[in-house]
Write an enzyme that holds these catalytic residues in place. Structure first.
Site, PDB file in Angstrom:
ATOM      1  CD  GLU A   5      -4.632   6.730   2.220  1.00 26.73           C
ATOM      2  OE1 GLU A   5      -4.407   5.526   2.465  1.00 26.73           O
ATOM      3  OE2 GLU A   5      -3.736   7.592   2.231  1.00 26.73           O
ATOM      4  CG  HIS A  43      -1.654   1.263   1.462  1.00 25.99           C
ATOM      5  ND1 HIS A  43      -2.973   1.448   1.117  1.00 25.99           N
ATOM      6  CD2 HIS A  43      -1.257   2.433   2.030  1.00 25.99           C
ATOM      7  CE1 HIS A  43      -3.359   2.671   1.443  1.00 25.99           C
ATOM      8  NE2 HIS A  43      -2.329   3.294   2.004  1.00 25.99           N
ATOM      9  CD  GLU A  44       1.914   3.355   3.759  1.00 25.31           C
ATOM     10  OE1 GLU A  44       2.065   4.432   3.140  1.00 25.31           O
ATOM     11  OE2 GLU A  44       0.969   3.173   4.546  1.00 25.31           O
ATOM     12  CG  HIS A 102       0.359   6.232  -0.672  1.00 24.89           C
ATOM     13  ND1 HIS A 102      -0.737   6.916  -1.150  1.00 24.89           N
ATOM     14  CD2 HIS A 102      -0.041   5.625   0.480  1.00 24.89           C
ATOM     15  CE1 HIS A 102      -1.763   6.731  -0.323  1.00 24.89           C
ATOM     16  NE2 HIS A 102      -1.370   5.953   0.666  1.00 24.89           N
TER      17      HIS A 102
END
Length: 306
Positions: free
Chosen positions: A221, A142-143, A146
């Site tokens: 997100e 997930h990070e 980003h």
């Protein structure tokens, strides 16, 4: 080798495009009004805000790591964490970011950095100790998403004129109290004071832009959640991680949560996620909506959903 993708979320992409277009239109109107009612003073303010945005953009990773108390660690200090990030970066064809650890029992993680070559991923010891390796991998993916999506750049650009509107709001208030902004295109005694026009326009712009920026933040997100699911091939791991993080936060003393609340916009799950309120004032989507979106991705991928 990259994971096979399952296509973009067309609805999410359209919502992001529509929101960004509205924000851009708002800024165009804001700039036109200011250019009409102000003289050269606006140029100085744009330069000041531009300098602030420049510094923020190019020092974002250092500022975020310092604010969170994160310590950059080498492979010897966190070999498993380095291995996970290297494996995910190889699958995503992404340069390996710096790896940092935060000594905090609050389970969380964040990524920062102005581009893919100048990025960092930080995890708390609380997250590492609470989650299974596959769940940690889902969070890291997930990070990294980003970083892949250049979200620091996106949010810096999105907030540029909001910063200018906030600065002008203060200037307008000071001008109203102490005199100022006396110039303008119409300076007769019956005209509306320029400072009042600037104040009203700036307040409205700031409020509306913050609503739109928060919407973009929530969409980022969703996009990072989807990116994690596609990168790992196992959205159920991120779903489990989000639930454990949210549950773990509820067990942390309030004084410990207050120490890290300034990082909520960066964290994968904000420490105030239980707080009820209008969704358009939130930096992150509600947890139940994120889980529902991940469940849909899992169905697209033919993965089992509990």
């Amino acid at each position: 080798m990259k994971r096979k993708g399952y296509g973009r979320d067309a609805g999410l992409s359209l919502r992001m495009l529509f929101t960004s277009s509205l924000l851009g239109l708002l800024y165009v109107v804001f700039a036109l009004v200011l250019f009409y009612v102000l003289n050269a003073g606006l140029v100085l303010m744009v330069v000041i805000v531009g300098a602030l945005a420049f510094v923020q953009y190019f020092t974002s990773d250092k500022l975020a790591l310092k604010a969170s108390g994160a310590k950059v660690v080498n492979r010897d200090e966190a070999p498993q964490l380095h291995d996970m990030i290297e494996r995910l970066c190889a699958m995503a064809d992404l340069p390996k970011p710096r790896v940092a650890v935060i000594e905090s029992d609050v389970p969380n993680a964040f990524a920062t950095g102005r581009n893919q070559k100048h990025a960092a991923v930080a995890v708390t010891t609380g997250l590492w100790n609470r989650l299974e390796p596959a769940e940690v991998e889902g969070v890291l993916a997930h990070e990294l998403s980003h970083i892949i999506n250049r979200d620091v750049l996106v949010m810096t650009i999105a907030s540029f004129f909001a910063m200018l509107a906030g600065l002008l709001t203060r200037f307008g208030l000071y001008s109203g109290m102490f005199g100022g902004f006396g110039g303008g295109r119409d300076n007769n005694n019956n005209s509306v004071p320029v400072w009042l026009i600037v104040l009203v326009v700036s307040v409205v712009t700031y409020f509306l832009s913050q609503i739109l920026i928060l919407a973009i933040s929530r969409y980022r997100e969703y996009a990072a959640d989807r990116g994690s699911a596609l990168l790992t091939g196992a959205p159920e791991h991120l779903m489990s991680a989000l639930q454990k993080i949210a549950s773990g936060i509820t067990q942390i003393p309030q004084q410990d949560l207050r120490q890290v609340e300034t990082m909520n916009a960066f964290f994968i799950v904000p420490t105030n996620w239980r707080k009820r309120g209008a969704e358009f004032f939130m930096t992150h989507p509600p947890l139940e909506k994120r889980l529902a979106a991940l469940s849909e991705v899992a169905r697209e991928m033919g993965r089992p959903v509990a």
